[in-house]
Design an enzyme around this catalytic site. Structure first.
Site, PDB file in Angstrom:
ATOM      1  N   GLU A  38      29.421  41.783  88.533  1.00 38.49           N
ATOM      2  CA  GLU A  38      30.767  42.272  88.862  1.00 38.49           C
ATOM      3  C   GLU A  38      31.838  41.288  88.419  1.00 38.49           C
ATOM      4  O   GLU A  38      32.892  41.692  87.921  1.00 38.49           O
ATOM      5  CB  GLU A  38      30.896  42.537  90.376  1.00 38.49           C
ATOM      6  CG  GLU A  38      29.988  43.634  90.906  1.00 38.49           C
ATOM      7  CD  GLU A  38      30.367  45.044  90.457  1.00 38.49           C
ATOM      8  OE1 GLU A  38      31.404  45.219  89.794  1.00 38.49           O
ATOM      9  OE2 GLU A  38      29.590  45.968  90.770  1.00 38.49           O
TER      10      GLU A  38
ATOM     11  N   ARG B 252      34.443  42.709  85.598  1.00 39.86           N
ATOM     12  CA  ARG B 252      35.828  42.931  86.050  1.00 39.86           C
ATOM     13  C   ARG B 252      36.721  41.748  85.694  1.00 39.86           C
ATOM     14  O   ARG B 252      37.762  41.917  85.067  1.00 39.86           O
ATOM     15  CB  ARG B 252      35.858  43.184  87.562  1.00 39.86           C
ATOM     16  CG  ARG B 252      35.035  44.390  87.950  1.00 39.86           C
ATOM     17  CD  ARG B 252      35.323  44.841  89.363  1.00 39.86           C
ATOM     18  NE  ARG B 252      34.209  45.637  89.863  1.00 39.86           N
ATOM     19  CZ  ARG B 252      34.297  46.550  90.818  1.00 39.86           C
ATOM     20  NH1 ARG B 252      35.445  46.788  91.399  1.00 39.86           N
ATOM     21  NH2 ARG B 252      33.224  47.207  91.223  1.00 39.86           N
TER      22      ARG B 252
ATOM     23  N   ASP C 172      22.044  51.780  83.642  1.00 43.53           N
ATOM     24  CA  ASP C 172      23.136  52.310  82.807  1.00 43.53           C
ATOM     25  C   ASP C 172      23.736  51.401  81.728  1.00 43.53           C
ATOM     26  O   ASP C 172      23.536  51.609  80.523  1.00 43.53           O
ATOM     27  CB  ASP C 172      24.258  52.885  83.697  1.00 43.53           C
ATOM     28  CG  ASP C 172      24.703  51.977  84.845  1.00 43.53           C
ATOM     29  OD1 ASP C 172      24.279  50.818  84.889  1.00 43.53           O
ATOM     30  OD2 ASP C 172      25.495  52.437  85.689  1.00 43.53           O
TER      31      ASP C 172
ATOM     32  N   GLU D 158      33.173  57.717  85.307  1.00 44.72           N
ATOM     33  CA  GLU D 158      32.219  58.012  84.213  1.00 44.72           C
ATOM     34  C   GLU D 158      32.417  59.376  83.550  1.00 44.72           C
ATOM     35  O   GLU D 158      32.201  59.520  82.335  1.00 44.72           O
ATOM     36  CB  GLU D 158      30.775  57.879  84.718  1.00 44.72           C
ATOM     37  CG  GLU D 158      30.360  56.449  85.073  1.00 44.72           C
ATOM     38  CD  GLU D 158      30.902  55.947  86.402  1.00 44.72           C
ATOM     39  OE1 GLU D 158      31.310  56.797  87.236  1.00 44.72           O
ATOM     40  OE2 GLU D 158      30.941  54.719  86.617  1.00 44.72           O
TER      41      GLU D 158
ATOM     42  N   THR E 111      32.066  47.670  80.091  1.00 44.37           N
ATOM     43  CA  THR E 111      31.670  48.726  81.018  1.00 44.37           C
ATOM     44  C   THR E 111      32.682  48.926  82.141  1.00 44.37           C
ATOM     45  O   THR E 111      32.552  49.851  82.941  1.00 44.37           O
ATOM     46  CB  THR E 111      30.249  48.460  81.573  1.00 44.37           C
ATOM     47  OG1 THR E 111      29.773  49.659  82.184  1.00 44.37           O
ATOM     48  CG2 THR E 111      30.240  47.322  82.577  1.00 44.37           C
TER      49      THR E 111
END
Ligand code: DMJ
Length: 519
Positions: free
Chosen positions: A150, A154, A285, A419, A505
């Site tokens: 994360e 981010r 993913d 998504e 992502t």
């Protein structure tokens, strides 16, 4: 300009065999070759399109829709700034901030996630507010347990993207400083990082919920893009960040894959799979996403990544892609050879990914993959249209008579995830079929109706009721991803052109390495 001395993003480390060092080993010797300086101006000149575009000619309706999405972004930001600035996320009903436990004492997740969206939407004043917070209040000297994944997608992703978009040094230096703090997580016998790291002490460990101390495919497999850019900007010809991610690549390319599939749990100690659960949704993913994007970001030079992506997609097509009784194409999950006929909302990014990958390859494959991408995106669209709110559930199933609907109470929620609109954006850019803009506009209206509250946007607990209760969370990815992808859906193709950028992502744009940017 100095001769090129370092590998650019997507290229092999010279010698290729340096493994991440085990916890007990000596630190790697410092590279003695001359450092280089990243030439920002040269990079900007290499872009094929101005970052915020320059094409005219769109119709008034498209413009009005784009402006509406910009207004939503301003509303989300203004409320965060008013009630939660300096916390990680806004609680829009109680009008306060949320800190959470993913970022190890770091604050301002929404600021960092929002920066590039504010910039691209030309919300200049708001961008300056966010930038000032980074300059004055963003503290990296923290001591807490962070998710490596994360923080990378981010914070590092958001800072890198904003640096590349603006050239402002503060974003580069913060990204590099934070990147250094993540490196101790790689000190394992295999060099596969553990999922959790204390940003103060550098101690790292695996998630308590991950089976037998394993690391998660979608976590350690989603570092490559950012770490290559950290390496490029660091000025260190053979940087540690580059060798760490090349080592992950090496472990994954060599390990035996059941039926060609990549299970979600790997031991950072032995380098072997811990459990045979395969998913293109949660836990798996973005590993697949980063393979194809590594190749694109390297200007199509990283052929190893492309081959790994092609092989993985072939195995997925063969073993996981199914058609429901009602004719909907979906990607099932796999548990030790048994199929679970379920798709998570997270798995809906795959329509966009497969479309992006389909652009390059022989014509028959290209056509097959574009069809598959369109079918999956259409199935995800069905998961939205079959709900009362016209927003999709967290997971939907294709068994016991259900077709793209949630069957469990615990899977009926929607937390402002991106998504599905992410796939609409890619399919729009790659086909220009107007249905994707129509579908995106339906989502805008549903968000306005069910998620907009007095002081921000909130997730909802049940998409199958027209009077849903709110979860009181404005996720930072709503500003980074959902609103950015919706905005881009109504932009001309030269805004953050796919010829110049790949999105990490978390939807943070990172530049394609068209040329050598060393000064
Ligand atoms: C985001 O943080 C990223 O897209 C990640 O890869 C998956 N989950 C969220 C949004 O749903």
């Amino acid at each position: 300009p100095r001769a090129r001395t370092a590998p650019g993003p997507g290229q092999q480390v010279p010698g290729g065999e340096s493994r991440a060092r085990p916890a007990s080993a000596e630190p790697p010797a410092r590279d003695t070759r001359a450092p280089f300086r990243f030439d920002y101006e040269r990079f900007r000149r290499s872009l094929r399109h101005p970052v915020r575009g320059e094409r005219r000619g769109e119709d008034p309706e498209t413009r009005a829709r784009r402006m509406k999405i910009k207004e939503m972004m301003k509303f989300a930001w203004d409320n965060y700034r008013q009630y939660a600035l300096g916390k990680n996320e806004l609680r829009p009903l109680s009008r306060n901030g949320h800190i959470g436990n993913m970022f190890g004492g770091l604050r301002g997740a929404t600021v960092i996630d929002a920066l590039d969206t504010l910039y691209v939407m030309e919300l200049e004043e708001e961008f300056q507010e966010a930038k000032q917070w980074v300059e004055k209040s963003f503290d990296l000297n923290v001591n807490g347990e962070a998710s490596l994944f994360e923080v990378n997608i981010r914070y590092i992703g958001g800072l890198l993207a904003t640096y590349y978009l603006t050239g402002e040094e503060v974003f580069k230096s913060k990204a590099l400083e934070l990147g250094e703090k993540l490196l101790p997580a790689f000190n394992t016998p295999t060099g596969i990082p553990r999922g959790v790291i204390n940003l103060g002490s550098g101690m790292s460990w695996s998630w308590g919920w991950a089976s037998a101390g394993s690391s998660i495919l979608a976590e350690f497999g989603t570092l490559h893009l950012e770490f290559l850019h950290l390496s490029e900007l660091s000025g260190n010809p053979v940087s540690v960040s580059l060798s760490q991610v090349m080592n992950i690549r090496r472990v994954l390319s060599r390990v035996e894959k059941p039926q060609g599939l990549y299970p979600n749990f790997l031991s950072p100690v032995t380098g072997g799979w811990v459990q045979h659960h395969v998913s293109i949704g949660g836990l798996g993913d973005s590993f697949y996403e980063y393979l194809i994007k590594s190749w694109l970001m390297s200007d199509k030079k990283d052929s190893e990544a492309k081959k790994m992506y092609d092989d993985a997609l072939e195995a997925i097509e063969k073993h996981l892609v199914k058609k429901s009784a009602g004719g909907l194409t979906y990607i099932a999950e796999w548990r030790g050879g048994i199929l679970d006929h379920k798709m998570g909302h997270l798995a809906c990014f795959s329509g966009g990914m497969i479309a992006l990958g389909a652009q390059h390859g022989p014509e028959d494959r290209r056509q097959r993959h574009m069809e598959l991408a369109a079918e999956i995106t259409s199935t995800c669209h069905e998961s939205y249209t079959r709900s009362d709110t016209k927003l999709g559930p967290e997971a939907f199933r294709f068994d016991a008579g259900s077709e793209a609907t949630a069957t469990r109470l615990s899977e009926r929620y929607y937390i402002l995830r991106p998504e599905v609109v992410e796939s609409y954006m890619y399919l729009w850019r790659l086909t220009h079929d107007p249905k994707y803009r129509h579908w995106g506009w339906d989502v805008v209206q549903a968000l306005e109706k069910h998620c907009r509250v007095e002081s921000g946007f909130s997730g909802i607990r049940d998409v199958y009721t027209t009077t849903p209760t709110h979860d009181n969370m404005q996720q930072s990815f709503f500003l980074a991803e959902t609103l950015k992808y919706l905005y881009l859906l109504f932009c001309e193709d030269d805004v953050l052109s796919l010829e110049d950028w790949v999105f990490n992502t978390e939807a943070h744009p990172l530049p394609i390495n068209h040329t050598d940017f060393k000064a």
